[in-house]
Design a protein around this motif. Structure first.
Motif, mmCIF file in Angstrom:
data_model
loop_
_atom_site.group_PDB
_atom_site.id
_atom_site.type_symbol
_atom_site.label_atom_id
_atom_site.label_comp_id
_atom_site.label_asym_id
_atom_site.label_seq_id
_atom_site.Cartn_x
_atom_site.Cartn_y
_atom_site.Cartn_z
ATOM 1 N N ASN A 205 8.233 0.465 -3.854
ATOM 2 C CA ASN A 205 7.981 1.097 -5.055
ATOM 3 C C ASN A 205 8.676 0.649 -6.130
ATOM 4 O OD1 ASN A 205 5.973 2.501 -3.640
ATOM 5 N ND2 ASN A 205 7.536 4.050 -2.847
ATOM 6 N N ASN A 206 9.724 0.012 -6.105
ATOM 7 C CA ASN A 206 10.592 -0.361 -7.256
ATOM 8 C C ASN A 206 10.260 -1.880 -7.899
ATOM 9 O OD1 ASN A 206 11.794 2.285 -7.396
ATOM 10 N ND2 ASN A 206 13.303 1.326 -5.929
ATOM 11 N N SER A 207 9.189 -2.291 -7.202
ATOM 12 C CA SER A 207 8.968 -3.809 -7.738
ATOM 13 C C SER A 207 7.468 -4.046 -7.754
ATOM 14 C CB SER A 207 9.501 -4.981 -6.431
ATOM 15 O OG SER A 207 8.933 -6.103 -6.958
ATOM 16 N N LEU A 208 7.136 -4.006 -9.006
ATOM 17 C CA LEU A 208 5.739 -4.356 -9.228
ATOM 18 C C LEU A 208 5.103 -5.618 -8.638
ATOM 19 C CD1 LEU A 208 2.993 -3.453 -10.339
ATOM 20 C CD2 LEU A 208 3.549 -4.495 -12.499
ATOM 21 N N GLU A 209 5.991 -6.682 -8.657
ATOM 22 C CA GLU A 209 5.430 -7.715 -7.871
ATOM 23 C C GLU A 209 5.589 -7.793 -6.482
ATOM 24 O OE1 GLU A 209 8.385 -11.972 -7.548
ATOM 25 O OE2 GLU A 209 8.000 -11.475 -9.387
ATOM 26 N N LYS A 210 6.172 -7.249 -5.790
ATOM 27 C CA LYS A 210 6.348 -6.811 -4.381
ATOM 28 C C LYS A 210 4.892 -5.988 -4.141
ATOM 29 C CE LYS A 210 9.598 -9.027 -2.619
ATOM 30 N NZ LYS A 210 9.593 -10.169 -1.642
ATOM 31 N N LYS A 211 4.599 -5.094 -4.947
ATOM 32 C CA LYS A 211 3.454 -4.325 -4.677
ATOM 33 C C LYS A 211 2.207 -5.115 -4.734
ATOM 34 C CE LYS A 211 4.725 0.257 -6.385
ATOM 35 N NZ LYS A 211 4.399 1.311 -7.158
ATOM 36 N N ILE A 212 2.032 -6.025 -5.843
ATOM 37 C CA ILE A 212 1.082 -6.921 -5.965
ATOM 38 C C ILE A 212 1.028 -7.887 -4.608
ATOM 39 C CG2 ILE A 212 -0.010 -8.803 -7.348
ATOM 40 C CD1 ILE A 212 1.082 -7.116 -9.686
ATOM 41 N N GLU A 213 1.875 -8.523 -4.328
ATOM 42 C CA GLU A 213 2.057 -9.312 -3.147
ATOM 43 C C GLU A 213 1.560 -8.695 -1.850
ATOM 44 O OE1 GLU A 213 5.557 -11.248 -0.709
ATOM 45 O OE2 GLU A 213 5.539 -11.612 -2.860
ATOM 46 N N VAL A 214 1.925 -7.381 -1.713
ATOM 47 C CA VAL A 214 1.526 -6.600 -0.426
ATOM 48 C C VAL A 214 0.075 -6.333 -0.486
ATOM 49 C CG1 VAL A 214 1.948 -4.580 0.839
ATOM 50 C CG2 VAL A 214 3.893 -6.110 0.231
ATOM 51 N N GLU A 215 -0.164 -5.990 -1.610
ATOM 52 C CA GLU A 215 -1.759 -5.416 -1.690
ATOM 53 C C GLU A 215 -2.702 -6.695 -1.541
ATOM 54 O OE1 GLU A 215 -3.067 -2.470 -1.679
ATOM 55 O OE2 GLU A 215 -0.997 -1.969 -1.361
ATOM 56 N N LYS A 216 -2.028 -7.902 -2.031
ATOM 57 C CA LYS A 216 -3.056 -9.156 -1.902
ATOM 58 C C LYS A 216 -3.123 -9.506 -0.326
ATOM 59 C CE LYS A 216 -2.455 -11.593 -6.268
ATOM 60 N NZ LYS A 216 -1.960 -12.681 -7.124
ATOM 61 N N ARG A 217 -2.104 -9.233 0.156
ATOM 62 C CA ARG A 217 -2.101 -9.625 1.764
ATOM 63 C C ARG A 217 -3.054 -8.696 2.498
ATOM 64 N NH1 ARG A 217 3.937 -9.709 3.331
ATOM 65 N NH2 ARG A 217 4.550 -10.763 1.611
ATOM 66 N N ARG A 218 -2.914 -7.385 2.045
ATOM 67 C CA ARG A 218 -3.600 -6.233 2.750
ATOM 68 C C ARG A 218 -5.131 -6.275 2.507
ATOM 69 N NH1 ARG A 218 -0.109 -0.895 1.157
ATOM 70 N NH2 ARG A 218 1.082 -0.973 2.811
ATOM 71 N N GLU A 219 -5.737 -6.707 1.279
ATOM 72 C CA GLU A 219 -6.672 -7.142 0.911
ATOM 73 C C GLU A 219 -7.382 -8.327 1.947
ATOM 74 O OE1 GLU A 219 -9.738 -8.136 -2.949
ATOM 75 O OE2 GLU A 219 -7.646 -7.671 -3.014
ATOM 76 N N LYS A 220 -6.671 -9.411 1.642
ATOM 77 C CA LYS A 220 -7.037 -10.618 2.671
ATOM 78 C C LYS A 220 -7.306 -10.184 4.219
ATOM 79 C CE LYS A 220 -5.754 -15.351 4.241
ATOM 80 N NZ LYS A 220 -6.632 -15.322 4.981
#
Length: 66
Positions: free
Chosen positions: A30-45
């Motif tokens: 929740n404190n890192s936009l970069e990590k949120k984007i990375e995790v969401e990309k993995r979830r989407e894949k």
């Protein structure tokens, strides 16, 4: 609204699953936009891969009944 109401509530199982799957906890996520984007990309894949497998299985079942 107090601080507790503003923060999303995560269960112990949710935290454990996030850590096992992505190697990060909710607080850091929740404190890192970069990590949120990375995790969401993995979830989407992962979701798209699961949908592809589901379509392949359905297709195989359909053809095996012919």
């Amino acid at each position: 609204m107090n601080d507790n109401e503003e923060q999303p509530k995560y269960t112990e199982h949710m935290e454990k699953g996030l850590r096992q799957t992505h190697g990060i906890g909710h607080e850091k996520l929740n404190n890192s936009l970069e990590k949120k984007i990375e995790v969401e990309k993995r979830r989407e894949k992962s979701h798209k891969d699961s949908q592809k497998i589901e379509r392949e299985i359905a297709n195989d079942l359909h053809h095996s009944r012919e």
